[in-house]
Design an enzyme around this catalytic site. Structure first.
Site, PDB file in Angstrom:
ATOM      1  N   ASP A  11      13.553  49.046  42.708  1.00 16.54           N
ATOM      2  CA  ASP A  11      12.790  50.284  41.666  1.00 16.54           C
ATOM      3  C   ASP A  11      11.400  50.584  42.744  1.00 16.54           C
ATOM      4  O   ASP A  11      10.915  51.753  42.596  1.00 16.54           O
ATOM      5  CB  ASP A  11      12.246  49.905  40.651  1.00 16.54           C
TER       6      ASP A  11
HETATM    7  C1  GLC Z   1       7.556  48.717  37.869  1.00 18.14           C
HETATM    8  C2  GLC Z   1       8.063  47.108  38.185  1.00 18.14           C
HETATM    9  C3  GLC Z   1       9.538  47.179  38.545  1.00 18.14           C
HETATM   10  C4  GLC Z   1      10.414  47.762  37.729  1.00 18.14           C
HETATM   11  C5  GLC Z   1       9.980  49.081  37.529  1.00 18.14           C
HETATM   12  C6  GLC Z   1      10.728  49.714  36.113  1.00 18.14           C
HETATM   13  O1  GLC Z   1       7.869  49.465  39.306  1.00 18.14           O
HETATM   14  O2  GLC Z   1       7.269  46.936  39.195  1.00 18.14           O
HETATM   15  O3  GLC Z   1       9.890  45.680  38.613  1.00 18.14           O
HETATM   16  O4  GLC Z   1      11.916  47.522  37.699  1.00 18.14           O
HETATM   17  O5  GLC Z   1       8.693  49.307  37.018  1.00 18.14           O
HETATM   18  O6  GLC Z   1      10.448  50.812  35.876  1.00 18.14           O
HETATM   19  C1  GLC Z   2      13.206  45.356  37.312  1.00 17.64           C
HETATM   20  C2  GLC Z   2      13.954  46.410  36.887  1.00 17.64           C
HETATM   21  C3  GLC Z   2      15.383  46.464  37.734  1.00 17.64           C
HETATM   22  C4  GLC Z   2      14.963  46.565  39.149  1.00 17.64           C
HETATM   23  C5  GLC Z   2      14.124  45.297  39.450  1.00 17.64           C
HETATM   24  C6  GLC Z   2      13.512  45.547  41.038  1.00 17.64           C
HETATM   25  O1  GLC Z   2      13.754  44.100  37.097  1.00 17.64           O
HETATM   26  O2  GLC Z   2      14.356  46.235  35.592  1.00 17.64           O
HETATM   27  O3  GLC Z   2      16.174  47.409  37.278  1.00 17.64           O
HETATM   28  O4  GLC Z   2      16.193  46.276  39.731  1.00 17.64           O
HETATM   29  O5  GLC Z   2      13.064  45.463  38.557  1.00 17.64           O
HETATM   30  O6  GLC Z   2      12.712  46.468  41.150  1.00 17.64           O
END
Ligand code: GLC
Ligand code: GLC
Length: 816
Positions: free
Chosen positions: A487
């Site tokens: 993300d």
């Molecule tokens: C933030 C977190 C990430 C997560 C995302 C979800 O970017 O660092 O881990 O997946 O939020 O919206």
């Molecule tokens: C968080 C989010 C997931 C994402 C991950 C890596 O765990 O829930 O959707 O893939 O962060 O950013």
């Protein structure tokens, strides 16, 4: 250093001191009514949706961290001394303390000056309520006169509003008290048709429903004035902060035990039957009163608790292993499976790190969570799949999130995370392999929940793959969109404004950023789709999947290959990411895992090289970090990933979700020692002895462990709600132990360490029970070559499907 121990027989973790490094929590409820509870009784409850139907208050990020809960106070009415039998919130030193976190319940027991108290908290199956069963024992040689106070603070239902809109909230709180039951009914007069109730099995000496009356001005939960004085005030809340507290007097003879039951619950009335008498403003309690009366009975409570225990015994019975490795056995048989059920229920909504007011259900998260629970609750997996698919867009794209209460896609976050649709294919394939229910592919499912747009689920899967193929970049790799699995790799967002979302801000047109990871994911998904298509006799689709997967695999092996590992991406400007050409972020874990999972490079040495690079550059004793070298500067062209300090989260943290991909890759490459080695590095039970470093619960996985660039290397964060649960379950059960559901049978394909000998697995599958013994010569590193199924020799390693329901199938697996 440890803060407790595992009680495997009772399937409990026993916390033996209250001051754990972080609150160590557990979950109550498994259907519609849920709660989180810490080892000192902190936490809150909600009905279905942690944001929209919050029953009780909890203030996140408090000091102490965990404040607000299901607190009980005891008071010695002779000396005036009072204490919390769960330690919090009074923090009086206890003579004895333990918290047993079990499956769906927690029991906190303690002793103070000869008074023993034990409170068991749980949610009975099929009910929208929780029980607090309190047993108080007088272990003194003389009689004891005690006061017992319960306490909860009610939330005004919408948790975000409750935390922010005080000009309104301070005026709307309303309660009713009838027969000693406290009813919380804020907003019930107007648009709500639900209320909460809090009841007690004993005659009351008094009650309180106004927080200020209970605590006293300028006082906190650590010394409520009512408890100090030993007398409730019978306060009735009008606005401010409604709460519930019962005051019970207990006169206990020496050695006597008394049981007191509290019931906290949620109830709804039909909109046209809210009031009794009609036209009044009083809650119609005719439906709820029998429920309350039922659960105030100790015998009913005992039976409900036993049913809960049986429910879990049955669920976990789907897979049980005996490997001789206590950390493997304990996680597979109990805790990892349990965590998978919790992620099924919670997605990423409510934990100590997820406030319950943020995200709904993630599209990609929920599809991956499914991999971990589908074998235990296939019917609910089916329902989940259809819910998720109904939020898919006609383009094949997906809302990144949807709300559990409305089951609608979340417009604020929107779509454009280009990996999302492919996960649906993997989720559905896993479901069909587990159940054989190919009929689900014909279920009509709408797009974007629009009535009239229903098409068979099969077509949703086709559109998912088409979505990727319609969006290829200059190298022929999939365009990344807002982000892929990571993300925080936001290659099309160029943000200079604090607070702006990296994931939803689009401020530069014409981006052609591509993802090697999605390339790998596509190949994997296309192979699953091909298998589904062939089973339906759809040669056209199967051919298409076959060909497009082959083309994509080629692209990955060329444009996606860096010489010693798979590259990560190409950015907005076409510059490579995750390459030796970069100064920072040269190698990323995700494409190594996902490309090998898809089988890419296994037959030509690329996979072996990539695995060696991971071991050399990314592996640490605490797990495998996400990338190296960590970003030290803010890279505007990469996005959120470079905003985290080095070693945390996506910036070179050990993002545990990705580690099992490498375990699987090692197993696919035939390296059982390597696979289990990675498994053990992040296995929470194996990390129990370093709880002072790890800090999170030793019974569940955390999303992240600080990486080697972090000053707190080895420290875990964001426990419980993470894709780590499902993927580790898949890695250990399906690839290391090798018990893998497939369309045509149960494959027995272990890849375990050389030093392992025989091991046993019991697996329920397609209505049968497979009793599997793997006969492995110590030292052997090969694979299972043939089976003895009910005494008959079978070449290969697939045990066929059962022929009749309830069949018990005996399988012996032999190495060559
Ligand atoms: C933030 C977190 C990430 C997560 C995302 C979800 O970017 O660092 O881990 O997946 O939020 O919206
Ligand atoms: C968080 C989010 C997931 C994402 C991950 C890596 O765990 O829930 O959707 O893939 O962060 O950013």
């Amino acid at each position: 250093m440890r803060y407790g121990y595992f009680d495997n027989d009772r399937r409990e973790y026993v916390v033996t001191r209250p001051d754990t490094p972080l609150p160590w929590i557990n979950y109550l409820g498994s259907e519609a009514y849920f709660g989180i509870i810490s080892n000192t009784a902190g936490g809150y409850s909600f009905y279905r949706d942690a944001r929209l139907r919050r029953l009780t208050r909890y203030r996140y990020n408090n000091a102490p961290l965990d404040l607000g809960g299901r607190y009980i106070y005891l008071r010695d009415d002779e000396s005036g001394e009072f204490w919390s039998p769960s330690w919090q919130p009074t923090q009086r030193d206890l003579d004895a303390y333990s918290c047993r976190h079990g499956l769906g319940y927690s029991t906190i027991a303690s002793g103070f000056r000869g008074i023993r108290a034990e409170t068991c908290y749980f949610v009975p199956l099929g009910e929208n309520l929780e029980i607090w069963r309190v047993r108080v024992t007088n272990e003194r040689p003389a009689p004891a006169n005690l006061s017992l106070f319960s306490s909860v603070e009610f939330c005004l239902w919408e948790a975000l509003e409750d935390n922010t809109n005080f000009q309104r909230n301070y005026s709307i709180g309303q309660v009713e008290i009838e027969d000693g039951v406290i009813y919380h009914k804020s907003e019930y007069r107007e648009r709500r048709n639900h209320f909460a109730y809090f009841a007690c099995s004993e005659p009351l000496a008094g009650f309180d429903t106004q927080r200020d009356a209970f605590l006293g001005p300028y006082r906190g939960w650590d010394r409520p004035i009512v408890v100090e004085r030993g007398k409730a005030t019978d306060s009735e809340a009008h606005g401010w902060q409604p709460m519930g507290s019962h005051h019970v007097r207990l006169a206990l003879a020496a050695g006597e035990t008394r049981e007191v039951v509290f019931v906290l619950g949620y109830s709804e009335n039909p909109k046209d039957r809210k009031f009794d008498p009609p036209g009044s403003q009083r809650i119609d309690k005719r439906t709820v009163k029998p429920v309350i009366a039922k659960y105030l009975d100790s015998a009913v409570v005992a039976a409900a608790f036993q049913s809960l225990r049986d429910y879990w015994t049955d669920l976990l019975g789907t897979l049980q292993v005996e490997t001789g490795n206590e950390h493997v056995d304990r996680m597979v048989n109990i805790w990892n499976a349990y965590q998978c059920m919790v992620t099924f229920n919670m997605s990423r909504s409510a934990s100590l790190f997820e406030s319950g007011i943020g995200r709904g259900m993630g599209f990609r998260d929920s599809n991956q969570d499914l991999l971990g629970f589908v074998h235990m609750i296939p019917a609910r997996a089916r329902e989940r799949i259809l819910d998720i698919a109904a939020t898919q867009l006609p383009t094949g794209g997906a809302y990144h999130q949807y709300q559990p209460l409305t089951k609608r896609g979340n417009n604020e976050v929107g779509s454009g995370f280009n990996d999302d649709p492919a996960w649906l294919v993997l989720g559905v394939a896993a479901y069909v392999k587990e159940t054989g229910d190919e009929g689900i592919l014909d279920e009509p499912v709408p797009y974007d929940n629009a009535p009239g747009s229903e098409r068979p689920l099969y077509e949703h899967l086709q559109r998912s793959l088409r979505y990727t193929l319609d969006r290829l970049g200059p190298h022929g790799l999939p365009l990344i969109g807002r982000a892929d699995w990571n993300d925080c790799l936001n290659l099309n967002c160029f943000s200079d404004t604090p607070g702006e979302s990296f994931q939803t801000t689009e401020n530069k047109a014409g981006g052609v950023a591509e993802s090697v990871f999605i390339g790998g994911l596509f190949v994997l998904a296309a192979q699953e789709m091909k298998a589904l298509a062939l089973r339906r006799g759809d040669e056209t689709e199967a051919g298409l999947c076959h060909d497009s997967a082959a083309v994509m695999a080629d692209v990955v092996e060329t444009a996606g290959w860096d010489g010693a590992w798979f590259r990560r991406a190409y950015d907005f400007f076409g510059k490579v990411v995750g390459s030796s050409e970069n100064e920072e972020g040269q190698i990323f874990i995700e494409p190594q895992g996902m490309c090998i999972l898809a089988g890419i490079g296994l037959d030509n040495g690329l996979a072996a090289k990539a695995l060696a690079s991971v071991r050399e550059r990314l592996a640490t004793p605490h797990g495998i970090v996400l990338q190296q070298p960590a970003y030290t500067y803010y890279h505007r062209e990469l996005g959120e990933i470079s905003t985290y300090p080095q070693g945390y989260k996506e910036n070179a943290g050990i993002f545990c979700h990705t580690n099992p991909w490498l375990m699987i890759a090692e197993a696919m490459a035939g390296n059982g020692d390597g696979a289990l080695d990675y498994y053990m590095r992040i296995n929470p039970s194996a990390r129990e002895e370093i709880s002072d470093i790890h800090r999170c619960e030793p019974y569940v996985y955390a999303q992240m462990i600080a990486g080697k660039d972090a000053p707190t290397h080895g420290e875990a964060k964001n426990s419980w709600l993470t894709g780590t649960a499902a993927w580790n379950f898949v890695a250990i059960s399906q690839w290391i132990l090798g018990i893998r559901p497939e369309h045509d049978g149960l494959r027995i394909d272990p890849c375990v360490p050389a030093e392992w000998g025989d091991f046993k697995v019991t697996r329920r599958f397609r209505g049968a029970t497979y009793l599997i013994t793997v006969r492995k010569p110590v030292g052997a590193t090969g694979r299972v070559a043939n089976l003895l199924v009910d005494g008959r020799a079978v070449a290969g390693n697939v045990a066929q499907l059962p022929t009749k329901p309830g069949q018990v199938i005996d399988v012996e697996a032999h190495y060559r």
